[in-house]
Write an enzyme that holds these catalytic residues in place. Structure first.
Site, PDB file in Angstrom:
ATOM      1  CE1 TYR A  87      -4.017  -1.110  -0.652  1.00 41.58           C
ATOM      2  CE2 TYR A  87      -3.603  -3.239   1.276  1.00 41.58           C
ATOM      3  CZ  TYR A  87      -4.092  -2.488  -0.017  1.00 41.58           C
ATOM      4  OH  TYR A  87      -5.237  -3.886   0.046  1.00 41.58           O
TER       5      TYR A  87
ATOM      6  NE  ARG B  79      -3.324   0.061  -5.142  1.00 37.25           N
ATOM      7  CZ  ARG B  79      -5.077  -0.160  -4.908  1.00 37.25           C
ATOM      8  NH1 ARG B  79      -5.796  -1.130  -4.261  1.00 37.25           N
ATOM      9  NH2 ARG B  79      -5.506   0.595  -6.162  1.00 37.25           N
TER      10      ARG B  79
ATOM     11  CD  GLN C 287     -17.221  -0.318  -6.498  1.00 39.26           C
ATOM     12  OE1 GLN C 287     -17.358  -0.502  -7.631  1.00 39.26           O
ATOM     13  NE2 GLN C 287     -17.136  -2.513  -6.055  1.00 39.26           N
ATOM     14  CG  ASN C 288     -11.914   3.924  -7.588  1.00 37.51           C
ATOM     15  OD1 ASN C 288     -11.924   2.609  -7.706  1.00 37.51           O
ATOM     16  ND2 ASN C 288     -12.566   5.254  -8.275  1.00 37.51           N
TER      17      ASN C 288
ATOM     18  CG  ASP D 199      -8.505   6.993  -6.672  1.00 35.10           C
ATOM     19  OD1 ASP D 199      -9.259   7.978  -6.477  1.00 35.10           O
ATOM     20  OD2 ASP D 199      -8.243   6.449  -7.536  1.00 35.10           O
TER      21      ASP D 199
ATOM     22  CG  HIS E 141     -13.856  -0.841  -1.088  1.00 36.64           C
ATOM     23  ND1 HIS E 141     -14.413  -1.689  -2.822  1.00 36.64           N
ATOM     24  CD2 HIS E 141     -15.732  -2.006  -1.167  1.00 36.64           C
ATOM     25  CE1 HIS E 141     -15.001  -2.109  -2.972  1.00 36.64           C
ATOM     26  NE2 HIS E 141     -16.327  -2.130  -1.393  1.00 36.64           N
TER      27      HIS E 141
ATOM     28  CB  CYS F 175      -2.427   4.114  17.710  1.00 38.30           C
ATOM     29  SG  CYS F 175      -4.029   5.172  18.153  1.00 38.30           S
TER      30      CYS F 175
ATOM     31  CB  CYS G  18      -5.172   3.017  21.730  1.00 39.28           C
ATOM     32  SG  CYS G  18      -4.212   1.822  20.550  1.00 39.28           S
TER      33      CYS G  18
ATOM     34  CB  THR H 151     -18.440  -0.807 -11.062  1.00 36.25           C
ATOM     35  OG1 THR H 151     -19.659  -0.520 -11.655  1.00 36.25           O
ATOM     36  CG2 THR H 151     -18.686   0.770 -10.357  1.00 36.25           C
TER      37      THR H 151
END
Length: 231
Positions: A53, A56, A88-89, A91, A106, A133, A136, A173
């Protein structure tokens, strides 16, 4: 003017250089889905998933909104009715193109998620599994992506919006991924007009009342002008 719900998929961003999930070449072709897009894959090898990712995210950062993104932002700004984009992207090209009313069902590449407390925060361009995080203090951090086997975000809001819309439009899609592929049936059950804009008919293309075929950068601006001109 009408209230419009627009579902967008990889086809709207492909012309900006962001490859589709089903492309025969490129990043997705080099990885198994179960390794980089499932909770189990993250549990087995979080470093590989985070690195995937990161790549990406870099590709998204280098891309620019295209004419289709800009046209949908114009539609939102000038349509008297509401315009909701459900994408659904992962970006951020809709937002960078000017759209404000966007649901990322998504998830989003630009967001990080705590695997312990579900807190979200802006992801750095390069994430590390050891990132903690800010809420927490726990690790590991994960990309804020809805992986296969997980429930898409804001489904109740999406279904409610579709059920009361005047028009439901699907752009770029494949119609192979549920629950998004079922949105056209939901719209039809509620008497909502349906339109597919795509390079070719999707797997659920026969369920749409109308269709416009062609590249998104050409078809979407033309359709937007038609709506804004009362067509």
């Amino acid at each position: 003017m009408p209230d419009i719900v627009i579902l967008t998929g990889a086809g709207i961003s492909a012309e900006s250089g962001i490859e589709t999930f089903r492309a025969d070449t490129g990043l997705w072709a080099q990885h198994k889905v179960e390794d980089v897009a499932t909770p189990e894959g993250f549990a087995r090898n979080p470093e590989r998933v985070v690195a995937f990712y990161n790549t990406r995210r870099a590709g998204i950062a280098a891309a620019e909104p295209n004419a289709a993104h800009l046209a949908l932002a114009k539609l939102e700004a000038e349509n008297d009715g509401s315009v909701l984009i459900v994408t659904q992207n992962i970006d951020d090209l809709h937002e960078r193109g000017g759209s404000q009313n966007v649901i990322h069902m998504h998830g989003a590449a630009g967001s990080a998620l705590c695997a312990s407390c579900d807190h979200r925060w802006p992801a750095p361009l390069v994430m590390h599994v050891t990132d903690s995080c800010p809420s927490c203090g726990a690790a590991p951090a994960r990309p804020d992506i809805v992986w296969f086997g997980e429930i898409p975000y804001q489904m109740d809001r999406i279904i409610d919006a579709i059920s009361v819309a005047d028009i439901f439009v699907s752009i770029g899609t494949s119609g192979n991924v549920y629950p998004a592929a079922g949105f056209v049936a939901e719209a039809a059950r509620n008497g909502v007009a349906t339109l597919e804009i795509n390079l070719e008919p999707s797997a659920v293309g026969s369920q749409f009342e109308d269709a416009i075929m062609g590249p998104a950068t050409q078809t979407v601006p033309a359709w937007v002008e038609q709506i804004l001109n009362g067509g």
